[in-house]
Design a protein around this motif. Structure first.
Motif, mmCIF file in Angstrom:
data_model
loop_
_atom_site.group_PDB
_atom_site.id
_atom_site.type_symbol
_atom_site.label_atom_id
_atom_site.label_comp_id
_atom_site.label_asym_id
_atom_site.label_seq_id
_atom_site.Cartn_x
_atom_site.Cartn_y
_atom_site.Cartn_z
ATOM 1 N N VAL A 37 0.827 -1.083 -0.073
ATOM 2 C CA VAL A 37 0.014 0.008 -0.143
ATOM 3 C C VAL A 37 0.758 1.151 0.075
ATOM 4 O O VAL A 37 1.872 1.518 0.884
ATOM 5 C CB VAL A 37 -0.799 0.055 1.082
ATOM 6 N N SER A 38 0.495 2.212 -0.841
ATOM 7 C CA SER A 38 1.573 3.272 -1.287
ATOM 8 C C SER A 38 0.997 4.714 -0.627
ATOM 9 O O SER A 38 1.768 5.549 -0.801
ATOM 10 C CB SER A 38 2.204 3.174 -2.532
ATOM 11 N N ASP A 39 -0.080 4.745 -0.532
ATOM 12 C CA ASP A 39 -0.979 6.089 -0.096
ATOM 13 C C ASP A 39 -2.009 5.914 0.541
ATOM 14 O O ASP A 39 -2.616 4.792 0.828
ATOM 15 C CB ASP A 39 -1.230 6.690 -1.485
ATOM 16 N N GLU A 40 -2.478 7.000 1.339
ATOM 17 C CA GLU A 40 -3.696 7.148 2.281
ATOM 18 C C GLU A 40 -4.855 6.664 1.619
ATOM 19 O O GLU A 40 -5.625 5.953 2.283
ATOM 20 C CB GLU A 40 -3.751 8.458 2.826
ATOM 21 N N THR A 41 -4.993 6.943 0.504
ATOM 22 C CA THR A 41 -6.385 6.468 -0.272
ATOM 23 C C THR A 41 -6.388 5.070 -0.273
ATOM 24 O O THR A 41 -7.407 4.522 -0.006
ATOM 25 C CB THR A 41 -6.447 7.263 -1.549
ATOM 26 N N GLN A 42 -5.362 4.393 -0.652
ATOM 27 C CA GLN A 42 -5.353 3.056 -0.786
ATOM 28 C C GLN A 42 -5.519 2.392 0.420
ATOM 29 O O GLN A 42 -6.451 1.236 0.645
ATOM 30 C CB GLN A 42 -4.276 2.615 -1.612
ATOM 31 N N MET A 48 -6.197 -0.628 5.951
ATOM 32 C CA MET A 48 -5.122 -0.529 6.497
ATOM 33 C C MET A 48 -5.064 0.392 7.624
ATOM 34 O O MET A 48 -5.072 1.734 7.197
ATOM 35 C CB MET A 48 -3.963 -0.542 5.446
ATOM 36 N N THR A 49 -4.717 0.045 8.940
ATOM 37 C CA THR A 49 -4.252 1.087 9.724
ATOM 38 C C THR A 49 -3.325 1.056 10.473
ATOM 39 O O THR A 49 -2.710 1.231 11.409
ATOM 40 C CB THR A 49 -5.414 0.892 11.206
ATOM 41 N N GLY A 50 -2.207 0.917 9.618
ATOM 42 C CA GLY A 50 -0.576 0.685 9.786
ATOM 43 C C GLY A 50 -0.116 -0.419 9.116
ATOM 44 O O GLY A 50 -0.875 -1.576 9.112
ATOM 45 N N SER A 51 1.368 -0.466 9.049
ATOM 46 C CA SER A 51 1.890 -1.819 8.362
ATOM 47 C C SER A 51 2.668 -2.210 9.388
ATOM 48 O O SER A 51 3.484 -1.904 10.218
ATOM 49 C CB SER A 51 2.912 -1.212 7.234
ATOM 50 N N ALA A 67 -9.147 3.703 15.198
ATOM 51 C CA ALA A 67 -7.985 3.911 14.382
ATOM 52 C C ALA A 67 -8.361 4.178 12.938
ATOM 53 O O ALA A 67 -9.137 3.858 12.441
ATOM 54 C CB ALA A 67 -7.305 2.352 14.435
ATOM 55 N N VAL A 68 -7.404 5.138 12.487
ATOM 56 C CA VAL A 68 -7.601 5.618 11.290
ATOM 57 C C VAL A 68 -6.829 4.988 10.083
ATOM 58 O O VAL A 68 -5.802 4.372 10.567
ATOM 59 C CB VAL A 68 -7.629 7.251 11.106
ATOM 60 N N ALA A 69 -7.097 4.989 8.843
ATOM 61 C CA ALA A 69 -6.427 4.581 7.754
ATOM 62 C C ALA A 69 -5.030 5.171 7.802
ATOM 63 O O ALA A 69 -4.689 6.405 8.167
ATOM 64 C CB ALA A 69 -6.830 4.745 6.557
ATOM 65 N N SER A 70 -3.723 4.429 7.640
ATOM 66 C CA SER A 70 -2.559 5.157 7.744
ATOM 67 C C SER A 70 -1.416 4.031 7.037
ATOM 68 O O SER A 70 -1.544 2.790 7.021
ATOM 69 C CB SER A 70 -2.187 4.992 9.135
ATOM 70 N N VAL A 71 -0.526 4.789 6.206
ATOM 71 C CA VAL A 71 0.606 4.177 5.874
ATOM 72 C C VAL A 71 1.832 4.230 6.734
ATOM 73 O O VAL A 71 2.931 4.064 6.232
ATOM 74 C CB VAL A 71 0.709 4.832 4.412
ATOM 75 N N SER A 72 1.312 4.387 8.019
ATOM 76 C CA SER A 72 2.646 4.204 8.887
ATOM 77 C C SER A 72 2.939 2.726 9.503
ATOM 78 O O SER A 72 2.217 1.978 9.105
ATOM 79 C CB SER A 72 2.060 5.196 10.095
ATOM 80 N N CYS A 73 3.763 2.746 10.501
ATOM 81 C CA CYS A 73 4.179 1.483 11.074
ATOM 82 C C CYS A 73 2.968 1.450 12.169
ATOM 83 O O CYS A 73 2.344 1.881 12.586
ATOM 84 C CB CYS A 73 5.297 1.606 11.916
ATOM 85 N N ARG A 74 2.898 -0.043 12.298
ATOM 86 C CA ARG A 74 1.796 -0.547 13.164
ATOM 87 C C ARG A 74 2.455 -1.416 14.341
ATOM 88 O O ARG A 74 3.093 -2.359 13.832
ATOM 89 C CB ARG A 74 0.690 -1.224 12.563
#
Length: 99
Positions: A37-42, A48-51, A67-74
């Motif tokens: 997943v490369s962006d917040e929209t995806q 996805m709420t973190g990777s 929890a909100v959608a995020s491309v951050s660490c989880r």
């Protein structure tokens, strides 16, 4: 059973999450797919709420309310109280048995 592992590119915890999923399955048949997943929209579209995020049949069994959608660490807190970058094998087995 369909398992989707959502990760950001080069997520350092993705290999550990995939290995733990395999250990938790212990030979049970399941379709396991890894999606970068490369962006917040995806992230929002896929849930996805973190990777890494683990979805079982499209549902995040480890979801944290609010929890909100995020491309951050989880991070995941296990039943033993420890925090790690992927769900424990024990916690994965528990949700796989109920999934």
């Amino acid at each position: 059973m369909r398992i989707t592992l959502l990760t950001v590119p080069d997520c350092p915890n993705a290999p550990m999450a995939r290995e733990r999923i395999d250990q938790a399955l212990a030979g049970r048949a399941a379709e396991v797919t890894v999606v970068e997943v490369s962006d917040e929209t995806q992230a929002a579209t896929l849930g996805m709420t973190g990777s890494p995020t683990v979805l079982i049949d499209g549902v995040d069994p480890f979801a944290v309310p609010g929890a909100v959608a995020s491309v951050s660490c989880r991070l995941y807190r296990g039943t033993d109280g420890l925090t790690e970058g992927a769900p424990s094998v024990t916690d994965l087995r528990r949700v796989l048995l109920t999934g």
